[in-house]
Scaffold this active site. Structure first.
Site, mmCIF file in Angstrom:
data_model
loop_
_atom_site.group_PDB
_atom_site.id
_atom_site.type_symbol
_atom_site.label_atom_id
_atom_site.label_comp_id
_atom_site.label_asym_id
_atom_site.label_seq_id
_atom_site.Cartn_x
_atom_site.Cartn_y
_atom_site.Cartn_z
ATOM 1 N N ALA A 122 1.725 -0.697 -10.811
ATOM 2 C CA ALA A 122 0.902 0.025 -11.430
ATOM 3 C C ALA A 122 1.633 0.118 -12.320
ATOM 4 O O ALA A 122 2.657 -0.524 -12.064
ATOM 5 C CB ALA A 122 1.130 1.866 -10.482
ATOM 6 N N GLY A 145 0.863 -1.677 -6.176
ATOM 7 C CA GLY A 145 -0.675 -1.302 -6.892
ATOM 8 C C GLY A 145 -1.511 -2.895 -6.692
ATOM 9 O O GLY A 145 -2.310 -2.476 -6.264
ATOM 10 N N GLU A 153 -2.133 -3.671 -2.731
ATOM 11 C CA GLU A 153 -2.532 -3.196 -2.559
ATOM 12 C C GLU A 153 -4.325 -2.664 -2.924
ATOM 13 O O GLU A 153 -4.978 -2.800 -2.494
ATOM 14 C CB GLU A 153 -2.546 -1.255 -2.840
ATOM 15 C CG GLU A 153 -0.776 -0.610 -1.824
ATOM 16 C CD GLU A 153 -0.759 1.007 -2.703
ATOM 17 O OE1 GLU A 153 -0.397 0.926 -3.686
ATOM 18 O OE2 GLU A 153 -0.522 1.472 -1.817
ATOM 19 N N GLU A 185 7.634 0.047 -4.466
ATOM 20 C CA GLU A 185 7.761 1.239 -4.820
ATOM 21 C C GLU A 185 9.201 1.348 -4.302
ATOM 22 O O GLU A 185 9.915 2.540 -5.016
ATOM 23 C CB GLU A 185 6.165 1.521 -3.935
ATOM 24 C CG GLU A 185 5.457 1.439 -4.528
ATOM 25 C CD GLU A 185 4.394 0.559 -4.049
ATOM 26 O OE1 GLU A 185 5.258 -0.168 -3.429
ATOM 27 O OE2 GLU A 185 2.975 0.326 -4.327
#
Ligand code: CAA
Length: 251
Positions: A67, A110, A113, A133
């Site tokens: 992200a 992300g 993911e 993270e």
């Protein structure tokens, strides 16, 4: 070929479309706009009967470095709840069309993911995977703890999620995060070959088969078997099955 600011949508070729994350200067960090463009493109292609496989690719250095940390730093819990990026992930997960990740370079946070959100993934030998993270005082929030645990098992998932350390492509293959490791720079070409093969099969059968496999991660075995047989019976009445079997039997 059409270009959004962050996601380049390739042409439909042999039933396959390549979506390329195109912010190499930011290592394809998944800002809000990227997630929304990606979800919009996937949703549109999912409704297109001619699109039978969607490849998500990044660049040679980075598939996606997670992200966008600058944007995420500005969001608190309530803001995340109904944020378009949260909905974008859910829209991607709803796709009935097979999603294939072609991974070169970093797939972190992300980005990892997003790989796990695809139905299959091919990695170039230099690809690196991780959920960093925790190093930011956060944790995976787009399926990382759940999908990784289902692929890689508890021990490796705990190691990645709790240390933030990375693994290489071969370790990702051993953990079931990707199905194949290919020479660096050839992940997209291999993904395209597989996607074209998938796209050559009848659309309805492909979608029901994908759905059935995904149900294995959500249901007890008895329920999964019941649902599998329902789809199997449904396809038994399809015209495409009849046509393909007749072709085979004619030799
Ligand atoms: N968000 C925002 N910007 C990022 C970014 C990210 N996730 N990853 C890289 N960038 C930016 C850098 O800030 C840098 O920008 P400037 O040129 O303007 O300074 C540019 O991309 C290039 O980055 P580097 O110079 O660091 O490139 P590198 O090749 O040396 O290293 C990297 C690449 C190892 C991926 C490194 O950039 C990195 O560690 N990135 C962060 C990875 C990360 O922590 N991801 C998790 C994000 S959080 C998340 O995904 C989920 C969540 O919100 C909970």
């Amino acid at each position: 070929m059409s270009a959004g600011a962050d996601v380049v949508i390739g042409p439909l070729e042999d039933g396959v479309v390549v979506l390329t994350l195109a912010r190499p200067e930011a290592r394809n960090a998944l800002r809000h706009q990227t997630m929304i463009e990606l979800a919009d493109a996937i949703e549109r292609l999912d409704a297109d009967a001619d699109a039978r496989g969607i490849i998500i690719a990044g660049g040679q250095k980075a598939f996606a470095a997670g992200a966008d940390i600058a944007e995420m730093a500005a969001l608190d819990g309530p803001a995340l709840l109904a944020h378009p990026r949260t909905l974008a992930w859910q829209r991607i997960w709803r796709a009935g069309c097979p999603l294939i990740a072609a991974v070169e370079g970093w797939a972190l946070g992300g980005g990892c993911e997003l790989v796990l959100s695809c139905d299959l993934a091919i990695a170039g030998a230099g690809a690196r995977f991780g959920q960093p993270e925790i190093t930011l005082g956060w944790m995976p929030g787009a399926g990382g703890t759940q999908r990784l645990a289902r692929s890689a098992g508890k021990a490796l998932t705990m190691q990645l999620v709790l240390t933030g350390d990375q693994i290489d492509a071969e370790a990702a293959r051993a953990a079931g995060i990707v199905s194949e490791v290919v020479p660096s720079g050839t992940a997209l070409s291999r993904a395209r070959t597989l996607a074209q093969r998938i796209a050559s099969h009848p659309r309805q059968a492909t979608r029901l088969a994908k759905q059935a496999v995904l149900r294995a991660f959500e249901t007890p075995l008895s329920e999964g078997l019941r649902e599998e047989h329902a789809s199997f019976r449904h396809l038994a009445s399809s015209e495409e099955r009849a046509a393909r079997m007749a072709t085979f039997l004619r030799g």
